[in-house]
Design a protein around this motif. Structure first.
Motif, PDB file in Angstrom:
ATOM      1  N   VAL A   1       0.853  -1.188   0.000  1.00 43.79           N
ATOM      2  CA  VAL A   1       0.000   0.000   0.000  1.00 43.79           C
ATOM      3  C   VAL A   1       0.889   1.238   0.000  1.00 43.79           C
ATOM      4  CG1 VAL A   1      -1.840   1.240   1.223  1.00 43.79           C
ATOM      5  CG2 VAL A   1      -1.746  -1.274   1.311  1.00 43.79           C
ATOM      6  N   SER A   2       0.532   2.207  -0.812  1.00 41.93           N
ATOM      7  CA  SER A   2       1.296   3.463  -0.871  1.00 41.93           C
ATOM      8  C   SER A   2       1.115   4.261   0.416  1.00 41.93           C
ATOM      9  CB  SER A   2       0.830   4.308  -2.058  1.00 41.93           C
ATOM     10  OG  SER A   2      -0.363   5.006  -1.723  1.00 41.93           O
ATOM     11  N   PRO A   3       2.042   5.194   0.655  1.00 42.70           N
ATOM     12  CA  PRO A   3       1.813   6.142   1.755  1.00 42.70           C
ATOM     13  C   PRO A   3       0.554   6.963   1.460  1.00 42.70           C
ATOM     14  CG  PRO A   3       4.049   6.348   0.864  1.00 42.70           C
ATOM     15  CD  PRO A   3       3.294   5.446  -0.046  1.00 42.70           C
ATOM     16  N   PRO A   4      -0.060   7.536   2.494  1.00 42.24           N
ATOM     17  CA  PRO A   4      -1.287   8.304   2.299  1.00 42.24           C
ATOM     18  C   PRO A   4      -1.029   9.722   1.786  1.00 42.24           C
ATOM     19  CG  PRO A   4      -0.675   8.359   4.599  1.00 42.24           C
ATOM     20  CD  PRO A   4       0.306   7.438   3.917  1.00 42.24           C
ATOM     21  N   ALA A   5      -2.065  10.284   1.203  1.00 43.87           N
ATOM     22  CA  ALA A   5      -2.033  11.709   0.855  1.00 43.87           C
ATOM     23  C   ALA A   5      -2.069  12.519   2.147  1.00 43.87           C
ATOM     24  CB  ALA A   5      -3.241  12.061  -0.016  1.00 43.87           C
ATOM     25  N   VAL A   6      -1.662  13.761   2.065  1.00 44.46           N
ATOM     26  CA  VAL A   6      -1.625  14.631   3.245  1.00 44.46           C
ATOM     27  C   VAL A   6      -2.360  15.936   2.976  1.00 44.46           C
ATOM     28  CG1 VAL A   6       0.562  13.666   4.056  1.00 44.46           C
ATOM     29  CG2 VAL A   6       0.598  15.697   2.596  1.00 44.46           C
ATOM     30  N   ASP A   7      -2.770  16.572   4.064  1.00 50.61           N
ATOM     31  CA  ASP A   7      -3.308  17.931   3.999  1.00 50.61           C
ATOM     32  C   ASP A   7      -2.088  18.852   4.054  1.00 50.61           C
ATOM     33  OD1 ASP A   7      -4.290  20.476   4.487  1.00 50.61           O
ATOM     34  OD2 ASP A   7      -5.732  19.827   6.017  1.00 50.61           O
TER      35      ASP A   7
ATOM     36  N   LEU B   1      -3.163   4.254  -1.922  1.00 52.75           N
ATOM     37  CA  LEU B   1      -3.912   4.977  -0.894  1.00 52.75           C
ATOM     38  C   LEU B   1      -3.869   6.476  -1.143  1.00 52.75           C
ATOM     39  CD1 LEU B   1      -5.487   5.155   1.758  1.00 52.75           C
ATOM     40  CD2 LEU B   1      -3.295   4.980   2.975  1.00 52.75           C
ATOM     41  N   CYS B   2      -2.727   6.982  -1.579  1.00 55.06           N
ATOM     42  CA  CYS B   2      -2.595   8.411  -1.857  1.00 55.06           C
ATOM     43  C   CYS B   2      -3.652   8.864  -2.862  1.00 55.06           C
ATOM     44  CB  CYS B   2      -1.179   8.716  -2.375  1.00 55.06           C
ATOM     45  SG  CYS B   2      -0.949  10.438  -2.876  1.00 55.06           S
ATOM     46  N   GLN B   3      -3.721   8.186  -3.983  1.00 56.17           N
ATOM     47  CA  GLN B   3      -4.671   8.575  -5.026  1.00 56.17           C
ATOM     48  C   GLN B   3      -6.111   8.377  -4.571  1.00 56.17           C
ATOM     49  OE1 GLN B   3      -3.670  10.182  -7.931  1.00 56.17           O
ATOM     50  NE2 GLN B   3      -5.829  10.683  -7.832  1.00 56.17           N
ATOM     51  N   ALA B   4      -6.374   7.302  -3.850  1.00 58.06           N
ATOM     52  CA  ALA B   4      -7.736   7.055  -3.350  1.00 58.06           C
ATOM     53  C   ALA B   4      -8.192   8.186  -2.430  1.00 58.06           C
ATOM     54  CB  ALA B   4      -7.792   5.707  -2.627  1.00 58.06           C
ATOM     55  N   MET B   5      -7.281   8.681  -1.597  1.00 57.98           N
ATOM     56  CA  MET B   5      -7.627   9.792  -0.706  1.00 57.98           C
ATOM     57  C   MET B   5      -7.837  11.073  -1.498  1.00 57.98           C
ATOM     58  SD  MET B   5      -5.107   9.039   2.526  1.00 57.98           S
ATOM     59  CE  MET B   5      -5.706  10.391   3.571  1.00 57.98           C
ATOM     60  N   LEU B   6      -6.997  11.323  -2.494  1.00 56.92           N
ATOM     61  CA  LEU B   6      -7.142  12.532  -3.312  1.00 56.92           C
ATOM     62  C   LEU B   6      -8.422  12.479  -4.142  1.00 56.92           C
ATOM     63  CD1 LEU B   6      -3.441  13.021  -4.471  1.00 56.92           C
ATOM     64  CD2 LEU B   6      -4.693  14.367  -2.755  1.00 56.92           C
TER      65      LEU B   6
ATOM     66  N   GLY C   1     -11.632  14.011  -2.798  1.00 58.01           N
ATOM     67  CA  GLY C   1     -11.799  15.424  -3.094  1.00 58.01           C
ATOM     68  C   GLY C   1     -11.776  16.369  -1.908  1.00 58.01           C
ATOM     69  N   ASP C   2     -11.902  15.875  -0.703  1.00 60.06           N
ATOM     70  CA  ASP C   2     -11.878  16.751   0.467  1.00 60.06           C
ATOM     71  C   ASP C   2     -10.750  16.292   1.393  1.00 60.06           C
ATOM     72  OD1 ASP C   2     -12.330  18.462   2.555  1.00 60.06           O
ATOM     73  OD2 ASP C   2     -14.383  17.802   2.960  1.00 60.06           O
ATOM     74  N   ILE C   3      -9.513  16.589   1.011  1.00 60.83           N
ATOM     75  CA  ILE C   3      -8.350  16.086   1.751  1.00 60.83           C
ATOM     76  C   ILE C   3      -8.323  16.617   3.182  1.00 60.83           C
ATOM     77  CG2 ILE C   3      -6.673  17.831   1.016  1.00 60.83           C
ATOM     78  CD1 ILE C   3      -6.045  14.033   1.403  1.00 60.83           C
ATOM     79  N   LYS C   4      -8.870  17.799   3.414  1.00 61.31           N
ATOM     80  CA  LYS C   4      -8.899  18.337   4.779  1.00 61.31           C
ATOM     81  C   LYS C   4      -9.703  17.418   5.703  1.00 61.31           C
ATOM     82  CE  LYS C   4      -8.344  23.207   3.596  1.00 61.31           C
ATOM     83  NZ  LYS C   4      -6.925  23.034   3.552  1.00 61.31           N
ATOM     84  N   LYS C   5     -10.834  16.944   5.227  1.00 59.49           N
ATOM     85  CA  LYS C   5     -11.671  16.032   6.017  1.00 59.49           C
ATOM     86  C   LYS C   5     -11.053  14.636   6.043  1.00 59.49           C
ATOM     87  CE  LYS C   5     -16.227  14.009   6.420  1.00 59.49           C
ATOM     88  NZ  LYS C   5     -17.333  13.475   5.652  1.00 59.49           N
ATOM     89  N   THR C   6     -10.582  14.169   4.910  1.00 53.33           N
ATOM     90  CA  THR C   6     -10.047  12.815   4.810  1.00 53.33           C
ATOM     91  C   THR C   6      -8.788  12.644   5.656  1.00 53.33           C
ATOM     92  OG1 THR C   6     -10.908  12.700   2.561  1.00 53.33           O
ATOM     93  CG2 THR C   6      -9.312  11.032   3.179  1.00 53.33           C
TER      94      THR C   6
ATOM     95  N   ASP D   1     -11.447   8.513  11.096  1.00 58.41           N
ATOM     96  CA  ASP D   1     -12.472   7.648  10.512  1.00 58.41           C
ATOM     97  C   ASP D   1     -12.533   7.694   8.992  1.00 58.41           C
ATOM     98  OD1 ASP D   1     -13.239   6.782  13.045  1.00 58.41           O
ATOM     99  OD2 ASP D   1     -14.848   8.255  13.224  1.00 58.41           O
ATOM    100  N   ALA D   2     -12.543   8.886   8.412  1.00 53.15           N
ATOM    101  CA  ALA D   2     -12.694   9.008   6.951  1.00 53.15           C
ATOM    102  C   ALA D   2     -11.526   8.346   6.215  1.00 53.15           C
ATOM    103  CB  ALA D   2     -12.815  10.475   6.549  1.00 53.15           C
TER     104      ALA D   2
END
Length: 190
Positions: free
Chosen positions: A108-114, A147-152, A155-160, A173-174
């Protein structure tokens, strides 16, 4: 099904649950799953390789293995160069391939960030490290989840990317819902 989850804080954190949040999510989605979680907060790919026996190879064999690394490797204040990160991932993969048949391993890729909150990581850098994970997964015929792309894509990275630490990286949770769905999707075809 027995599942071994390992990697860094993204897999290790409880985020207010009595167990790692990802374990909690997966048990909700897969009631019959039995989970071993050996993730270590703050670990990078080199340290993970040094502890591979403890974290993967000496753990009672599971049906499937999920590894998420790179989050700490790409942090600019303690960055592991991209080429070294990829070599570390290759060493890890070449070491586990005898214990875990390739179709039963998910990287799994690292996650996207805010980016407004996260000062030592940005999504362009995450994507470079994610690409290295994808290339290693292809090389070893392992499964790959971005995971990075799935989070992006949400569309709401601040919430995710919002979690208890409120640092733009350690999500709640998100984010765990997205990660769990990615894992379950891959497990169903393993």
């Amino acid at each position: 099904m027995r599942l071994l989850l390992t990697g860094d804080s993204i897999i290790a954190r409880n985020e207010g649950k009595e167990e790692p949040h990802i374990n909690w999510n997966l048990k909700k989605m897969l009631p019959d799953v039995e989970i071993e979680n050996t993730a270590v907060s703050g670990i990078n790919s080199g340290a993970f390789f040094a502890r591979l026996n403890e974290l993967v190879l000496s753990v009672k064999k599971c049906d499937n293995l999920v590894i998420l690394l790179g989050t700490n490797d790409l942090a600019t204040h303690k960055q592991v160069p991209l080429t070294q990160f990829k070599q570390n991932m290759e060493l890890i993969c070449s070491s586990i391939i005898c214990a875990y048949y390739p179709p039963h391993v998910l990287l799994v890729s690292p996650p996207a960030v805010d980016e407004e909150k996260q000062l030592v990581r940005d999504n362009a850098l995450v994507e470079k490290y994610a690409k290295a994970v994808e290339e290693v997964a292809q090389e070893y015929h392992f499964r790959y989840a971005d995971l990075c792309q799935a989070m992006l894509d949400v569309g709401d990275i601040k919430k995710t990317a919002q979690g208890m630490k409120n640092d733009g990286l350690h999500f709640g949770d998100a984010g765990y819902e997205i990660l769990a769905k990615l894992i379950v999707k891959n497990l169903k075809s393993m």
